[in-house]
Motif scaffolding. Structure first.
Motif, PDB file in Angstrom:
ATOM      1  N   GLY A 126       0.737  -1.341  -0.039  1.00  0.00           N
ATOM      2  CA  GLY A 126       0.144   0.183  -0.049  1.00  0.00           C
ATOM      3  C   GLY A 126       0.964   1.125  -0.066  1.00  0.00           C
ATOM      4  O   GLY A 126       1.148   1.725   1.128  1.00  0.00           O
ATOM      5  N   ALA A 127       1.292   1.720  -1.198  1.00  0.00           N
ATOM      6  CA  ALA A 127       1.945   3.009  -1.234  1.00  0.00           C
ATOM      7  C   ALA A 127       1.991   3.493  -2.628  1.00  0.00           C
ATOM      8  O   ALA A 127       1.481   2.700  -3.763  1.00  0.00           O
ATOM      9  CB  ALA A 127       3.332   2.684  -0.921  1.00  0.00           C
ATOM     10  N   PRO A 148      -1.418   5.140   5.305  1.00  0.00           N
ATOM     11  CA  PRO A 148      -1.266   5.334   6.743  1.00  0.00           C
ATOM     12  C   PRO A 148      -1.231   3.975   7.527  1.00  0.00           C
ATOM     13  O   PRO A 148      -0.569   3.771   8.558  1.00  0.00           O
ATOM     14  CB  PRO A 148      -2.568   6.075   7.161  1.00  0.00           C
ATOM     15  CG  PRO A 148      -3.046   6.852   5.793  1.00  0.00           C
ATOM     16  CD  PRO A 148      -2.462   6.027   4.840  1.00  0.00           C
ATOM     17  N   ASP A 149      -1.808   3.005   6.934  1.00  0.00           N
ATOM     18  CA  ASP A 149      -2.003   1.747   7.655  1.00  0.00           C
ATOM     19  C   ASP A 149      -0.916   0.520   7.130  1.00  0.00           C
ATOM     20  O   ASP A 149      -0.966  -0.618   7.423  1.00  0.00           O
ATOM     21  CB  ASP A 149      -3.239   0.930   7.705  1.00  0.00           C
ATOM     22  CG  ASP A 149      -3.981   0.903   6.410  1.00  0.00           C
ATOM     23  OD1 ASP A 149      -3.251   1.504   5.258  1.00  0.00           O
ATOM     24  OD2 ASP A 149      -4.963   0.287   6.081  1.00  0.00           O
ATOM     25  N   VAL A 152       5.567  -0.272   6.687  1.00  0.00           N
ATOM     26  CA  VAL A 152       6.524   0.783   6.441  1.00  0.00           C
ATOM     27  C   VAL A 152       7.846  -0.010   6.205  1.00  0.00           C
ATOM     28  O   VAL A 152       8.496   0.317   5.083  1.00  0.00           O
ATOM     29  CB  VAL A 152       6.763   1.956   7.137  1.00  0.00           C
ATOM     30  CG1 VAL A 152       8.085   2.818   6.900  1.00  0.00           C
ATOM     31  CG2 VAL A 152       5.485   2.598   7.409  1.00  0.00           C
ATOM     32  N   ALA A 153       8.094  -1.121   6.835  1.00  0.00           N
ATOM     33  CA  ALA A 153       9.257  -1.856   6.529  1.00  0.00           C
ATOM     34  C   ALA A 153       9.022  -2.570   5.234  1.00  0.00           C
ATOM     35  O   ALA A 153      10.013  -2.467   4.231  1.00  0.00           O
ATOM     36  CB  ALA A 153       9.531  -2.822   7.639  1.00  0.00           C
ATOM     37  N   ALA A 154       8.149  -2.971   4.816  1.00  0.00           N
ATOM     38  CA  ALA A 154       7.788  -3.672   3.578  1.00  0.00           C
ATOM     39  C   ALA A 154       7.831  -2.758   2.393  1.00  0.00           C
ATOM     40  O   ALA A 154       8.519  -2.953   1.355  1.00  0.00           O
ATOM     41  CB  ALA A 154       6.377  -4.307   3.518  1.00  0.00           C
ATOM     42  N   VAL A 155       7.187  -1.450   2.490  1.00  0.00           N
ATOM     43  CA  VAL A 155       7.327  -0.582   1.674  1.00  0.00           C
ATOM     44  C   VAL A 155       8.657   0.080   1.509  1.00  0.00           C
ATOM     45  O   VAL A 155       9.159   0.013   0.213  1.00  0.00           O
ATOM     46  CB  VAL A 155       6.412   0.741   2.086  1.00  0.00           C
ATOM     47  CG1 VAL A 155       6.815   1.904   1.203  1.00  0.00           C
ATOM     48  CG2 VAL A 155       4.870   0.402   2.223  1.00  0.00           C
ATOM     49  N   ARG A 156       9.744   0.271   2.647  1.00  0.00           N
ATOM     50  CA  ARG A 156      10.870   0.623   2.316  1.00  0.00           C
ATOM     51  C   ARG A 156      11.610  -0.581   1.648  1.00  0.00           C
ATOM     52  O   ARG A 156      12.575  -0.149   0.714  1.00  0.00           O
ATOM     53  CB  ARG A 156      11.451   0.646   3.636  1.00  0.00           C
ATOM     54  CG  ARG A 156      13.043   1.294   3.603  1.00  0.00           C
ATOM     55  CD  ARG A 156      13.545   1.628   5.232  1.00  0.00           C
ATOM     56  NE  ARG A 156      12.579   2.096   6.050  1.00  0.00           N
ATOM     57  CZ  ARG A 156      12.570   3.459   6.358  1.00  0.00           C
ATOM     58  NH1 ARG A 156      13.292   4.141   5.602  1.00  0.00           N
ATOM     59  NH2 ARG A 156      11.776   3.881   7.221  1.00  0.00           N
TER      60      ARG A 156
END
Length: 173
Positions: A126-127, A148-149, A152-156
């Motif tokens: 989700g990004a 927002p949900d 973030v580690a996976a997005v990074r």
């Protein structure tokens, strides 16, 4: 030559504006906001602030909407890096009522849109992935705005991988 032009004719900023424009920064539109100014320039959007006007680069304006008699601006802040990608976090929208908006809504829309060179939605985790032009710099920057949900580690991790693939695909000078 540009500096001479500015000394003779001024910067194009309205009288009473206390911000300091860069030498190559040009005013495109302005509108009064209370006792301050909303000023669109070639480098970004100057916002009135109690500490003095401050510029938000076009690449950090996530969203700007004109409704009724007000411009609502969602500013993003850089919230870390993932390889050569920049992670963003949106701040709450700020609303600027404008009695005489002039060209501000049109110029803001054009500049924000023009700063985006490409965008892609990645549903899991989700990004939004955006390649944006940064005023005053060559090339584009990969920006990633996690939901927002989102994890973030996976997005990074995904952002770092995407940035590496983009870098590898660029032609060598």
């Amino acid at each position: 030559m540009r500096e001479l032009f500015r000394r003779i004719f001024g910067s194009g900023a309205p009288e009473g504006f206390t911000g300091s424009l860069d030498a190559d920064e040009n005013v495109l539109a302005s509108a009064a906001v209370g006792a301050g100014w909303l000023i669109a320039t070639t480098h970004g959007l100057w916002l009135p602030d109690p500490a003095g006007p401050r510029r938000v680069g076009w690449h950090l304006v996530s969203k700007a909407t004109w409704t009724g008699n007000a411009l609502a601006v969602v500013e993003a802040v850089e919230d870390g890096e993932a390889g050569q990608a920049v992670l963003l976090r949106d701040l709450p929208a700020t609303r600027f009522p404008l009695e005489s908006p002039g060209k501000i809504p049109q110029v803001v829309h054009e500049r924000v849109t023009a700063s985006i060179k490409s965008r892609h939605r990645h549903e899991s985790p989700g990004a939004w992935f955006l390649q944006r032009k940064v005023p005053g710099r060559d090339g584009v920057v990969l920006q990633v705005r996690p939901d927002p949900d989102a994890d973030v580690a996976a997005v990074r991790d995904i952002a770092a991988s995407v940035a590496a693939k983009i870098a590898a695909a660029k032609p060598v000078d």
